[in-house]
Design an enzyme around this catalytic site. Structure first.
Site, short mmCIF file in Angstrom:
data_model
loop_
_atom_site.label_atom_id
_atom_site.label_comp_id
_atom_site.label_asym_id
_atom_site.label_seq_id
_atom_site.Cartn_x
_atom_site.Cartn_y
_atom_site.Cartn_z
N CYS A 32 15.08 -2.78 -3.40
CA CYS A 32 15.54 -3.08 -4.55
C CYS A 32 15.23 -4.60 -4.82
CB CYS A 32 16.95 -2.97 -4.91
SG CYS A 32 17.40 -1.04 -4.40
N ARG B 195 9.89 -4.34 -7.42
CA ARG B 195 10.64 -3.56 -6.26
C ARG B 195 11.32 -2.41 -6.27
NH1 ARG B 195 10.88 -7.93 -2.27
NH2 ARG B 195 12.73 -6.78 -1.30
N TRP C 266 15.73 0.64 -6.58
CA TRP C 266 14.72 1.77 -6.25
C TRP C 266 15.90 2.69 -5.28
CZ3 TRP C 266 13.30 4.34 -1.68
CH2 TRP C 266 12.17 4.99 -1.68
N ASN D 113 20.40 -5.06 -1.63
CA ASN D 113 19.28 -4.53 -1.48
C ASN D 113 19.16 -4.07 -0.01
OD1 ASN D 113 16.39 -4.23 -1.36
ND2 ASN D 113 15.87 -6.14 -0.60
N GLY D 114 18.88 -2.74 0.30
CA GLY D 114 18.91 -2.47 1.54
C GLY D 114 19.47 -1.10 1.80
N GLU E 263 -8.58 4.97 1.58
CA GLU E 263 -7.83 4.14 0.69
C GLU E 263 -8.42 4.51 -0.93
OE1 GLU E 263 -5.69 2.11 0.49
OE2 GLU E 263 -6.00 0.79 -1.21
N LYS F 222 -5.23 5.22 -3.44
CA LYS F 222 -5.07 4.30 -4.68
C LYS F 222 -5.00 5.44 -5.89
CE LYS F 222 -4.25 1.60 -3.73
NZ LYS F 222 -3.96 0.68 -2.73
N GLU G 33 -1.90 7.58 -5.99
CA GLU G 33 -0.56 7.10 -6.20
C GLU G 33 -0.27 6.39 -7.64
OE1 GLU G 33 0.79 3.23 -4.13
OE2 GLU G 33 -1.57 2.68 -4.06
N HIS H 30 -14.70 22.06 8.20
CA HIS H 30 -13.61 22.68 9.25
C HIS H 30 -12.32 23.30 8.48
CE1 HIS H 30 -16.20 21.76 12.44
NE2 HIS H 30 -16.74 20.72 11.79
N LYS I 299 7.31 -1.32 -4.61
CA LYS I 299 6.28 -2.29 -4.13
C LYS I 299 6.79 -2.64 -2.47
CE LYS I 299 2.86 -5.04 -4.04
NZ LYS I 299 1.58 -4.41 -3.92
O1 M6R Z 1 3.74 -4.74 2.35
P1 M6R Z 1 2.81 -3.71 2.87
O2 M6R Z 1 1.54 -3.87 2.92
O3 M6R Z 1 3.61 -3.57 4.37
O4 M6R Z 1 3.14 -2.43 2.37
C1 M6R Z 1 2.53 -1.11 2.88
C2 M6R Z 1 2.59 0.23 1.91
O5 M6R Z 1 3.64 0.54 1.57
C3 M6R Z 1 1.94 -0.31 0.85
O6 M6R Z 1 0.24 -0.48 1.20
C4 M6R Z 1 1.66 0.96 -0.20
O7 M6R Z 1 0.91 2.00 0.51
C5 M6R Z 1 0.99 0.73 -1.55
N1 M6R Z 1 1.60 1.26 -2.54
C6 M6R Z 1 -0.41 1.16 -1.53
O8 M6R Z 1 -1.09 0.93 -2.67
#
Ligand code: M6R
Length: 608
Positions: free
Chosen positions: A2, A27, A75, A99-100, A480, A484, A487, A503, A603
């Site tokens: 959050c 966040r 969140w 937050n936490g 990756e 991308k 998500e 396979h 994030k």
């Molecule tokens: O802040 P970080 O790089 O440690 O975060 C890792 C992942 O949570 C982050 O890369 C996540 O997979 C992204 N949403 C990807 O776009």
């Protein structure tokens, strides 16, 4: 997970809080709220939904008028997103934002119920408000906070208002980020610096269990025993423009376009006299020669950067590299010892699992190296050595520029390791460094072809599933590209090593299923082309991301995107990734999704 903010000063508090929450919305964005002292009484406005809903509510209900308050963007972890579960939470005398995660909230709740407290939300956070009230006596907020900190297990950053003190904001943190902004007769708390950058660049970092009491004429800091401590004021290097969209429709697109600049900046910060030099942080040639094995521990996109690193380091430096998802590494009882180097890769530097991986590696005696974008983050501070990537603030939930600078740094590590261990000579080191210095131009060349990516995206808008395939570096990058895309578009996508598809997974290929084939690696090109033909024969629509000169048999490829020949094969991921990011971005926009704030995500993932 959050975002929290707090303010005391002479400005309209509600405006400052909302402004800060807007910068922290990355966040979490399933609900939001603020609490402000208005005529010595706390007025709270909160609602389910994005910040836009909160703005509407403030317009209809009226904005609290005052100069001291706290705010939150959520969140959800405990309890669905709802008005009641939104923060701030209050029990009358104490109002908090959190937050936490409070791990022992259930037992604390039982205890507090026995003491006569009633709860209206399903959150762990409400328990903190009640516990603070329980320990609050003799008008002594500090004592209440120190007692509560001793009782809480888990992670927390708390902004706290005590009804009896309408001119103070208290805050405390443990294992969740919290920064105190220091202005001219005004003070801020925030989960991240961009929340107050507009007002001040000066800040104080709170360490675990430290408490701040902010009043208009000063901020005082205390340790967990309530004893006053001195803190150093630092100045942020980020500026306010970096945290704004600057005319782009989304942060994600702006961040994609920043890549030539931030890659150049990051490379320049490491390359000295034409070669990568990490000696300033103690990552010397001598140290590199002593390493037995390397582990890269990270999550999501950062973990994918680790997979690129594996290919680069093993190929060039011949040091064995294991890449582990941090959430697995921390519980798998890994075999790690003092001769190993554990590299933690993280944009935010606050991902809970990556941080736990770092702590475990240290306990096991390994040396730790953080590759982190947020200089003041927990991971950056806790690692033995830290390389700060210079992507600047990354606001969009989908990581783009942070990944590109991570792989740039990891390539430089591979080069220097290879040199330190005698696998390449100085001329070869210089040549590799000169090669990677062309990356900003190679990225810029891809960005010029944005319309081609948009065209490919237009063909993906209505698909239900797709696949990415590739070999070697292209496979690492496929992972990756696929993450991308899924998500931010919600299209089911899977990435496969091109040779592995047959396979099992090839049975999923049906007529018209798009298969994005990365075919930029000369050494495995004939093999990749064969794999591509295998899926084509089963009805797939092939989108090839390849080099200009690559020839395919007639009618194999349905669409192609050509990468210019500016980088050697091993470095092409630095450029190719930008095409994949743009394809994902435009597919998301064409599907009517906000790519900056995809559903269910946040994030920074500060929970396990
Ligand atoms: O802040 P970080 O790089 O440690 O975060 C890792 C992942 O949570 C982050 O890369 C996540 O997979 C992204 N949403 C990807 O776009």
């Amino acid at each position: 997970m959050c975002g929290i903010v707090g303010y005391i000063g002479k400005r309209d508090c509600a405006d400052v809080l909302m402004d800060g929450l807007e910068k922290l919305e990355y966040r979490g964005y399933d609900s939001a709220g603020i609490a402000v002292f208005e005529n010595n009484l706390i007025k709270t406005v909160k609602t389910r939904g994005k910040l836009a809903c909160m703005k509407e509510k403030l317009e209809t209900e009226g904005k609290p008028q005052g100069f001291c308050g706290i705010g939150h963007t959520r969140w959800a972890t405990h309890g669905e997103p709802s008005d009641i579960n939104s923060h701030p939470h209050s029990n009358g005398r104490v109002t908090i934002v959190h937050n936490g995660i409070i791990e022992n909230y259930a037992e604390l709740k039982t205890f507090l119920k026995e003491k006569g407290y009633a709860f209206i939300s399903q959150t762990d956070s409400e328990v903190v408000a009640c516990l603070l009230d329980y320990y609050y006596s003799e008008r002594n907020p500090l004592r209440a906070i120190t007692e509560v900190v001793k009782e809480l297990r888990g992670s927390f950053a708390l902004g706290i208002l005590f009804k009896d003190f309408p001119d103070r904001v208290y805050a405390v943190r443990k294992a969740s980020p919290l920064i105190v902004g220091v202005g001219d007769s005004e003070y801020f708390i925030a989960s991240d610096i961009p929340a107050f950058l507009k007002y001040t660049k000066n800040y104080v970092l709170l360490e675990d269990d430290e408490i701040v009491c902010m009043e208009e004429n000063g901020a005082s800091f205390f340790d967990v025993h309530g004893l006053e401590i001195k803190k150093t004021v630092q100045t942020a290097e980020w500026d306010v423009e970096q945290a704004q969209k600057q005319g782009f429709p989304h942060f994600m697109l702006k961040e994609i376009h920043e890549q030539p600049k931030v890659v150049e900046k990051t490379l320049k910060s490491i390359v000295k006299n034409g070669v990568p030099d990490f000696s300033e942080i103690g990552f010397t040639d001598e140290f590199m020669r002593g390493i037995n094995r390397i582990f890269v521990v990270a999550c999501g996109t950062a973990m994918h950067a680790g997979i690129i690193a594996r290919y680069a380091i093993e190929n060039l430096a011949r040091v064995p590299v294991t890449v582990e998802t941090a959430s697995e590494f921390r519980y798998m009882n890994p075999i790690v010892d003092k001769n190993d180097l554990v590299i933690l890769v993280s944009q935010s530097g606050e991902t809970a699992d990556t941080k736990a991986g770092l702590e475990l590696a240290k306990e096991m005696g390994a040396k730790t190296l953080a590759v982190v974008n947020v200089k003041y983050s927990a991971i950056a501070r806790a690692a033995d050595m830290c390389i700060n990537t210079l992507a600047g603030p990354e606001i969009a939930v989908a990581s783009t520029k942070a990944y590109t600078v991570q792989i740039a740094v990891l390539y430089l590590i591979a080069f220097r390791l290879a040199f330190a261990r005698g696998k390449i000579n100085e001329d070869e080191l210089k040549k590799l460094t000169a090669d990677i210095e062309k990356a900003p131009d190679a990225i810029a060349a891809i960005l010029k072809k944005e319309d081609e990516c948009k065209f490919i995206a237009s063909k993906l808008v209505n698909v239900e599933k797709l696949f990415f395939i590739g070999r070697g570096f292209d496979y690492a990058l496929s992972l990756e590209g696929s993450l991308k895309l899924k998500e931010i578009t919600y299209i089911h996508s899977e990435a496969y090593a091109a040779g592995e598809l047959k396979h099992g997974t090839i049975s999923l290929i049906e007529d018209g299923n798009p298969v994005i084939t990365l075919a930029t690696q000369e050494d495995v090109l004939p093999k990749t082309i064969s794999n591509m033909e295998e899926v084509k024969a089963r009805g797939a629509t092939i989108i090839a991301i390849t080099r200009k000169e690559t020839q395919f048999a007639e009618n194999t490829v349905d669409m192609r995107f050509d990468i210019d020949n500016l980088l050697p094969d091993a470095l092409t991921p630095l450029a190719t990734v930008c095409a994949l990011q743009l394809i994902a971005y435009y597919t998301s926009v064409l599907r009517g999704i906000d790519p900056d704030k995809p559903r269910n995500l946040a994030k920074s993932v500060t929970t396990e």
